[in-house]
Scaffold this motif. Structure first.
Motif, short mmCIF file in Angstrom:
data_model
loop_
_atom_site.label_atom_id
_atom_site.label_comp_id
_atom_site.label_asym_id
_atom_site.label_seq_id
_atom_site.Cartn_x
_atom_site.Cartn_y
_atom_site.Cartn_z
N ARG A 228 0.84 -1.20 0.00
CA ARG A 228 0.00 0.00 0.00
C ARG A 228 0.87 1.26 0.00
N PRO B 64 -8.48 -16.40 -4.12
CA PRO B 64 -9.68 -16.31 -3.27
C PRO B 64 -10.70 -17.41 -3.57
N TRP C 159 -5.95 -9.61 8.80
CA TRP C 159 -6.90 -8.61 8.29
C TRP C 159 -7.66 -7.89 9.39
N ALA D 83 -14.80 -14.20 6.01
CA ALA D 83 -14.54 -12.76 6.02
C ALA D 83 -13.07 -12.47 5.69
N ASP E 91 -12.75 -12.80 1.98
CA ASP E 91 -13.34 -11.61 1.37
C ASP E 91 -12.38 -10.42 1.48
N ALA E 92 -11.71 -10.30 2.62
CA ALA E 92 -10.75 -9.20 2.81
C ALA E 92 -9.59 -9.32 1.83
N LYS F 101 -9.76 -10.67 -1.17
CA LYS F 101 -10.27 -10.27 -2.48
C LYS F 101 -10.41 -8.75 -2.56
N ASP F 102 -10.87 -8.12 -1.48
CA ASP F 102 -10.99 -6.66 -1.46
C ASP F 102 -9.62 -6.00 -1.62
N PHE F 103 -8.60 -6.56 -0.99
CA PHE F 103 -7.25 -6.02 -1.11
C PHE F 103 -6.75 -6.15 -2.54
N ARG G 249 -8.53 -6.09 -5.24
CA ARG G 249 -9.18 -5.00 -5.99
C ARG G 249 -8.51 -3.66 -5.67
N GLU G 250 -8.25 -3.43 -4.39
CA GLU G 250 -7.67 -2.16 -3.94
C GLU G 250 -6.35 -1.85 -4.64
N VAL H 238 -9.80 -9.57 -10.47
CA VAL H 238 -10.46 -10.55 -9.61
C VAL H 238 -11.29 -11.54 -10.42
#
Length: 228
Positions: free
Chosen positions: A71, A132, A154, A169, A172-173, A175-177, A179-180, A185
């Motif tokens: 990040r 994921p 996470w 969860a 999911d976190a 997968k969200d990362f 994308r971020e 994905v």
């Protein structure tokens, strides 16, 4: 078919690495390589033994380090501290230390390599799409490990959640990362669609032993289809 070769005698006895040289690497390649490091650590972590051990603790700390510094490097590509931490984490992911006593699970990487062979997709991108979905298939076989991944990597709160919900969860976190940081994905984002013979790709994959569950080719094909 891509196959792995490991010749320890070809490894350097030591290496002098200067993070400033990585400033010239494009953002997309840096992100892809950074995720590849995270992927290697996850593949070591998500395998037995499940008893409390030093190397799983190290793996969780390294995963958190990669996430934080990737990040930071995206925000400032010439952040020397972030780049040096990513370089050191990459070394720790590959120098066999955290593999000691671990069975390791490289099934998803083997699938990604075959996908690259058939489609010429980016390595980090292929892993980002597949992992994921793959973890959704196997998390029930190693629930404790996935629960700690969610909570300690996470920061997922366990309050009001079952162990299964906590584990999901965490996936999911992840997968969200993905994308971020701008990685794909879905296979469609990699340019793969119904015209790609995913069954042929799946059939070419080796069913790897070492993870929580050995996949049959039918389930590998199912994972590829779910990734579309």
């Amino acid at each position: 078919m891509k196959t792995g070769r490991d010749y320890p005698k070809c490894n350097p006895k030591f290496a002098l690495m200067d993070p400033s040289y990585t400033f010239s690497v494009s953002k997309s390649q840096m992100v892809s390589g950074g995720f590849d490091t995270l992927s290697h650590i996850m593949e070591i972590y998500f395998s037995g033994p499940d008893e409390d051990n030093v190397f799983d603790d190290m793996a969780r700390a390294l995963m958190g380090n990669v996430i934080r510094n990737l990040r930071a490097a995206i925000e400032n590509p010439e952040n020397y501290t972030a780049r040096s931490n990513l370089m050191w984490a990459g070394t720790m992911a590959e120098n066999r230390i955290i593999k000691l006593g671990k069975r390791t699970d490289f099934q998803c990487r083997q699938m990604a390599r075959q996908l690259e062979t058939y489609t010429d997709c980016d390595h980090g991108g292929g892993l980002a799409v597949l992992q994921p979905v793959y973890y959704r298939h196997i998390y029930k076989d190693g629930p404790g490990k996935f629960k700690r991944f969610a909570a300690e990597v996470w920061g997922i709160s366990p309050e009001g959640k079952t162990d299964e919900e906590i584990a999901c969860a965490g996936i999911d976190a992840l997968k969200d990362f993905i994308r971020e940081i701008g990685l794909p994905v879905t296979l469609r984002e990699l340019g793969v669609d119904e015209n790609t013979d995913l069954k042929a790709v799946a059939d070419s994959c080796v069913s790897v032993f070492g993870g929580y569950r050995r996949l049959a080719h039918g389930e590998i094909f199912e994972i590829f289809r779910e990734c579309l």
